[in-house]
Scaffold this active site. Structure first.
Site, mmCIF file in Angstrom:
data_model
loop_
_atom_site.group_PDB
_atom_site.id
_atom_site.type_symbol
_atom_site.label_atom_id
_atom_site.label_comp_id
_atom_site.label_asym_id
_atom_site.label_seq_id
_atom_site.Cartn_x
_atom_site.Cartn_y
_atom_site.Cartn_z
ATOM 1 C CG ASP A 1 222.017 59.773 -28.772
ATOM 2 O OD1 ASP A 1 221.544 59.015 -29.635
ATOM 3 O OD2 ASP A 1 222.337 59.383 -27.625
ATOM 4 N N GLY A 2 219.225 61.124 -27.400
ATOM 5 C CA GLY A 2 218.563 61.035 -26.112
ATOM 6 C C GLY A 2 219.343 60.289 -25.057
ATOM 7 C CG HIS B 1 213.951 58.186 -28.278
ATOM 8 N ND1 HIS B 1 214.530 57.553 -27.196
ATOM 9 C CD2 HIS B 1 214.765 57.914 -29.342
ATOM 10 C CE1 HIS B 1 215.627 56.931 -27.585
ATOM 11 N NE2 HIS B 1 215.792 57.134 -28.883
ATOM 12 C CG HIS C 1 200.739 58.583 -24.130
ATOM 13 N ND1 HIS C 1 200.326 58.931 -25.404
ATOM 14 C CD2 HIS C 1 202.098 58.704 -24.126
ATOM 15 C CE1 HIS C 1 201.393 59.253 -26.129
ATOM 16 N NE2 HIS C 1 202.461 59.125 -25.375
ATOM 17 C CD GLU D 1 212.706 63.719 -31.404
ATOM 18 O OE1 GLU D 1 213.289 63.240 -32.415
ATOM 19 O OE2 GLU D 1 212.028 63.033 -30.615
ATOM 20 C CB SER E 1 205.203 61.238 -23.405
ATOM 21 O OG SER E 1 206.162 61.303 -24.442
ATOM 22 C CG ASP F 1 208.142 56.240 -26.597
ATOM 23 O OD1 ASP F 1 207.964 55.122 -27.113
ATOM 24 O OD2 ASP F 1 207.407 57.219 -26.820
#
Length: 256
Positions: free
Chosen positions: A137-138, A42, A19, A113, A95, A158
């Site tokens: 799905d990211g 994500h 971060h 997400e 994030s 991530d």
């Protein structure tokens, strides 16, 4: 696999590494007036309560941000203080919340997400920010909306890496995304585990001219995470030097 929830790991040493680097990168991207698009594959739930049962169970927050009496002045520090001013002293921004704090009206936030509960919490946390939240799905979602407007931007990848083939999926995804959206900087986070599963992925991405930065810390449990790694593909001017010179908050300070 939808079992992973980041509340157990929020505010830990790996989060501090990731971060702080993200915040520094966003600050660099927003130094000029031109708008940027920020995306995540994500996203998680954006806001975490470090006094909750999840944080207490793992102890990662206590070993991370809990061991810092005062954060040094930085974009990351500003985001943490903003989250706590709005939500109480035990709040920790994920994030998406860090991005929402640092980005401007001319910028765009697009968040993916897949986990149903996390996606619902994310929508609630980000409802006043103007962020676009997709419960999908990211990897598929980010590719589907790329290239966006504004074209200048950043993508954070991530995943939890619970599934062993996640490393290969990330290694395949980054060049696909870069080909479709060549203006994007792409930040990949990965855990350093005793098995070393990250090495092939990180080496492949670094070999394409990306910047790589890793930090180590004491694992909280046998066989657990021994450190945190980042690869920055297509780094903006000056960003690779920031990583290489350690001009981000690195978890080594926790063991000082």
């Amino acid at each position: 696999m939808l079992s992973y929830q980041h509340a157990y790991h929020a505010g830990g040493p790996a989060d501090l590494h990731k971060h702080a680097a993200l915040a520094a990168l966003l600050a660099r991207l927003t130094a000029k007036d031109r708008g940027v698009t920020y995306m995540e594959t994500h996203a998680g739930r954006a806001l975490y309560d470090l006094s909750g049962a999840e944080a207490a169970k793992t102890g990662e927050a206590a070993a991370g941000i809990g061991r810092l009496e005062g954060l040094p002045p930085s974009p990351f520090h500003d985001a943490v203080m903003s989250a706590r001013a709005a939500n109480g002293p035990s709040a920790y921004p994920g994030s998406p919340a860090i991005a929402a704090h640092l980005l401007r009206k001319q910028d765009r936030i697009v968040l993916m997400e897949k986990h149903p509960q996390e996606a619902s919490a994310l929508k609630r946390a980000m409802k006043t920010t103007g962020a676009e939240v997709h419960a999908r799905d990211g990897y598929e979602g980010v590719l589907a909306v790329s290239p966006p407007k504004p074209r200048r931007g950043l993508v954070l990848i991530d995943p939890s890496y619970e599934v062993k083939d996640e490393y290969g999926r990330v290694a395949d995804f980054v060049p696909q995304l870069a080909a479709k959206w060549p203006e994007a900087a792409i930040l990949v986070w990965y855990p350093l585990l005793p098995t070393g599963r990250h090495e092939a992925m990180a080496s492949a991405l670094e070999g394409a001219g990306a910047a790589r930065h890793e930090v180590g810390f004491e694992p909280l449990r046998p066989g657990g995470m021994e450190g945190s790694g980042l690869v920055l593909w297509n780094p903006p001017f000056g960003a690779a030097a920031d990583l290489g010179a350690g001009r981000i908050l690195a978890p080594q300070v926790l063991s000082a």
